[in-house]
Every structure is written in C-alpha cells, then in structure tokens.
Design a protein around this motif. Structure first.
Motif, PDB file in Angstrom:
ATOM      1  N   SER A   1      32.371  59.629  44.351  1.00 41.75           N
ATOM      2  CA  SER A   1      33.090  58.898  43.306  1.00 41.75           C
ATOM      3  C   SER A   1      33.966  57.803  43.892  1.00 41.75           C
ATOM      4  O   SER A   1      34.375  57.858  45.052  1.00 41.75           O
ATOM      5  N   VAL A   2      34.250  56.799  43.056  1.00 42.08           N
ATOM      6  CA  VAL A   2      35.174  55.717  43.377  1.00 42.08           C
ATOM      7  C   VAL A   2      36.277  55.712  42.336  1.00 42.08           C
ATOM      8  O   VAL A   2      36.012  55.849  41.134  1.00 42.08           O
ATOM      9  N   GLY A   3      37.521  55.577  42.780  1.00 45.53           N
ATOM     10  CA  GLY A   3      38.653  55.452  41.871  1.00 45.53           C
ATOM     11  C   GLY A   3      39.267  54.073  41.979  1.00 45.53           C
ATOM     12  O   GLY A   3      39.369  53.517  43.077  1.00 45.53           O
ATOM     13  N   VAL A   4      39.650  53.508  40.851  1.00 40.32           N
ATOM     14  CA  VAL A   4      40.356  52.226  40.795  1.00 40.32           C
ATOM     15  C   VAL A   4      41.746  52.518  40.224  1.00 40.32           C
ATOM     16  O   VAL A   4      41.862  53.120  39.147  1.00 40.32           O
ATOM     17  N   TRP A   5      42.799  52.087  40.953  1.00 45.92           N
ATOM     18  CA  TRP A   5      44.157  52.510  40.633  1.00 45.92           C
ATOM     19  C   TRP A   5      45.093  51.309  40.509  1.00 45.92           C
ATOM     20  O   TRP A   5      45.066  50.402  41.348  1.00 45.92           O
ATOM     21  N   ASP A   6      45.914  51.325  39.479  1.00 48.49           N
ATOM     22  CA  ASP A   6      46.978  50.334  39.297  1.00 48.49           C
ATOM     23  C   ASP A   6      48.267  50.969  39.809  1.00 48.49           C
ATOM     24  O   ASP A   6      48.871  51.811  39.133  1.00 48.49           O
ATOM     25  N   LEU A   7      48.691  50.580  41.010  1.00 51.44           N
ATOM     26  CA  LEU A   7      49.849  51.222  41.617  1.00 51.44           C
ATOM     27  C   LEU A   7      51.157  50.807  40.954  1.00 51.44           C
ATOM     28  O   LEU A   7      52.135  51.552  40.980  1.00 51.44           O
ATOM     29  N   ARG A   8      51.203  49.624  40.367  1.00 52.49           N
ATOM     30  CA  ARG A   8      52.428  49.215  39.651  1.00 52.49           C
ATOM     31  C   ARG A   8      52.666  50.142  38.451  1.00 52.49           C
ATOM     32  O   ARG A   8      53.799  50.553  38.181  1.00 52.49           O
ATOM     33  N   ALA A   9      51.592  50.455  37.738  1.00 55.55           N
ATOM     34  CA  ALA A   9      51.713  51.320  36.567  1.00 55.55           C
ATOM     35  C   ALA A   9      51.668  52.792  36.944  1.00 55.55           C
ATOM     36  O   ALA A   9      52.000  53.658  36.124  1.00 55.55           O
ATOM     37  N   GLY A  10      51.241  53.088  38.187  1.00 54.00           N
ATOM     38  CA  GLY A  10      51.110  54.465  38.612  1.00 54.00           C
ATOM     39  C   GLY A  10      50.012  55.199  37.866  1.00 54.00           C
ATOM     40  O   GLY A  10      50.166  56.384  37.532  1.00 54.00           O
TER      41      GLY A  10
END
Length: 331
Positions: free
Chosen positions: A80-89
């Motif tokens: 699997s691949v995860g895409v993450w918005d670190l600003r929004a957590g």
C-alpha cells in the motif's frame, strides 16, 4: 573538516528511526513502530506534534510529494501507499499500489505521479506508476525491467517524465514514462555489477550509483556508451573515505554535486561525516576539506538517513537507536 554539535534529540526506545525529510511544516520521519511523525527541528525533545500510524505492515519508504504543502507519501510491506497532509495531520489517501511488498518510492507533483518499486516475488520485480489526483489510478506497470528487488527510484531533476531505478540485479535504468510500450520505455541502462543501494541524479546527465557493499561509480547519460560502463569509478568507499558504511546520498539542489553520509559505529570511531562530491576541471572528486563531522553520531547504532535545513545551518539525522537528532555548528 569542521564539526557540529548535537542540539536536540527525540528518541523512541525499541525502534529504528528509518528516514527523515524536510517539509515546510517541519521534519517528517518514519520509524519501525510503523509511525509517521512531524517534528519541530528546534524542539525535538518535545516529541512529535503530529503522529500517524501508516498501516503498511512494515513501513519501508518516505518521500516528499509537495514540500510547500507538506504532503508526503509512505509505502511498505503490504503493497500500500499512503498520502498524508502533515499540516492537517490527516491521511489524504491510502491505496493498494502493488500486490508485492514495496521497497522504493518516488514522487513527482508536477505530473501527479507516484512510482513504486517492488520486492522480487513469483520471479517478478516491478516498477509501477500511479496518478494520485483525486482517486489514485494506475498509469503503467513494468514487469520486465529488472530481475531482482527494485531498491531505488528517483525522478529526473528537470525532466519530470524521466524516472530512474536501481536494483539488486546490479542495473540502473532510466525510463521515459511517456512511452507506453515496456519494450521501448528504457532510455539507458548502466551496469554497476553490484546490488544497488542508491542511485541519484547529480546533474541533468550525471548519475551516481552506490551499491550495498559501498562500491561507488558515476555514469554519464550524455555518453554514447551502449555497454553501460561507468564514466568514473570511486571503488569501495569504506576504503576511500575511511568509513564503515555509507548511509545515504543527497544531491545538491543547485546541481553542483552530491553529499554522501559516511559513518562508523564501532568503538573510538563512532561518528558520521558528510562528504561533498563535486566536479572539478577534468573529473569528479571528494572534497574532504569541506566535510562536516558529527562526533559520536548515534553511538553504536547506524545512521539511516539525514537531511538539511540550510538557512539555519542545521543537519537532521535518523538512526537505529530510535533517535532523530539535530546538529548545528558550535557558537
């Protein structure tokens, strides 16, 4: 050589800190407890202000998708691949990119593309491309380009359609991902004759390959060289740099060369050195006079990765002692 001092440490006992990358929101880090963390480099001791569980089985890769927006991608053992918005957590997307474990990952926001490289299973190791706009969609799959694990992936610094892969089969391939036919997609192949640990673009045409046994060589895409032989050999860097291992390579953004992280973790040799490889008038060479030393580094444990905050003269390292450390010149 000049040395830096440790100014901050974040440690999670019983884990390995596997990788670190800089984003606009802070330092992104993955560790063997399967977490993705966002750290303030000036306050590492305070711990992460964002911590997310990746859900990859065993997380293997972290790459920055969009630096300014602090969007990163992770991948791992379950394909699997995860895409993450670190600003929004928060998680933007998570999808099954491969039926095989993912060992390498590359991102290109200019073309909305994520590339993954897989472990060899059922006699096949693959490079897969995904379009990650809204709902992730498969773009291409190459099953015949390598005969063993795909351990390194990176996009070209100025040509977003060009992708480079390295494998434990000893080959480094450069692809034009606009070509649909797998038989025609490879632009060039370089034969390193040793299992590839890292492959990186030094410039638009120069490629550095580093093997798992620390053999290092430079290849020139501009050469008409169908044999794929190296343009310049540096040999075993454990001898050439007086180290025990090379952790990673980090190309300079301005195309002037690459920084290699060379480490030692035994007895009195414990330390880590950032060594600049640059192009001279006739050849590339290591500039030891401008090396940066991190005395003690991560003690008896190996340094896995490093990154830079140039404007603050700070280096960040991640190690198998479970620590992320910040380093700065002594005042």
């Amino acid at each position: 050589m000049y040395t830096l001092s440790n100014i901050g440490t974040h440690t999670v006992s019983g884990t390995y800190a596997l990788d670190v990358h800089r984003t606009a929101a802070g330092i992104a880090s993955i560790s063997s407890d399967q977490s993705l963390s966002l750290l303030d480099p000036s306050r590492l001791r305070a711990g992460p202000f964002v911590r997310l569980l990746t859900g990859h089985g065993n997380v293997s890769s972290l790459r920055v998708y969009d630096w300014g927006s602090s969007v990163v991608c992770t991948a791992g053992e379950n394909g699997s691949v995860g895409v993450w918005d670190l600003r929004a957590g928060s998680k933007v997307a998570q999808f099954a990119a491969s039926q095989k474990p993912i060992l390498s990952l590359a991102c290109n926001s200019a073309t909305n593309t994520i590339a993954v490289g897989t472990e060899l299973q059922d006699h096949t190791a693959s490079v897969l491309l995904w379009d990650v706009r809204s709902t992730p969609t498969s773009r291409a799959q190459y099953d015949e380009v390598h005969s063993d694990d795909v351990t390194s992936l990176t996009f070209h610094p100025s040509e977003p359609a060009y992708l480079m892969s390295g494998s434990t089969d000893g080959l480094v391939n450069v692809y034009d991902t606009r070509i649909a036919d797998e038989d025609e997609v490879i632009l060039q192949t370089f034969n390193h004759n040793a299992s590839i640990h890292h492959a990186a673009f030094l410039t638009d045409t120069h490629v550095l390959a580093l093997s798992h046994d620390e053999q290092c060589a430079l290849y020139d895409m501009a050469d008409d060289n169908p044999s794929g032989d190296a343009a310049q050999h540096f040999g075993d860097l454990r001898q050439g740099l007086g180290c025990q291992y090379v952790a990673n390579v980090s190309p300079k953004a301005d195309g002037t060369g690459v920084i290699l992280g060379a480490g030692a973790q035994e007895n009195s040799q414990q330390g880590f050195e950032l060594v600049f490889l640059t192009k001279g008038e006739s050849a590339w060479a290591f500039d030891r006079s401008s090396s940066v030393g991190l005395p003690g580094a991560h003690g008896e444990e190996i340094v896995r990765a490093f990154c830079f905050i140039d404007e603050d003269q700070v280096v960040i390292t991640a190690g198998e002692d479970g620590s992320v450390k910040a380093w700065r010149p002594s005042s």
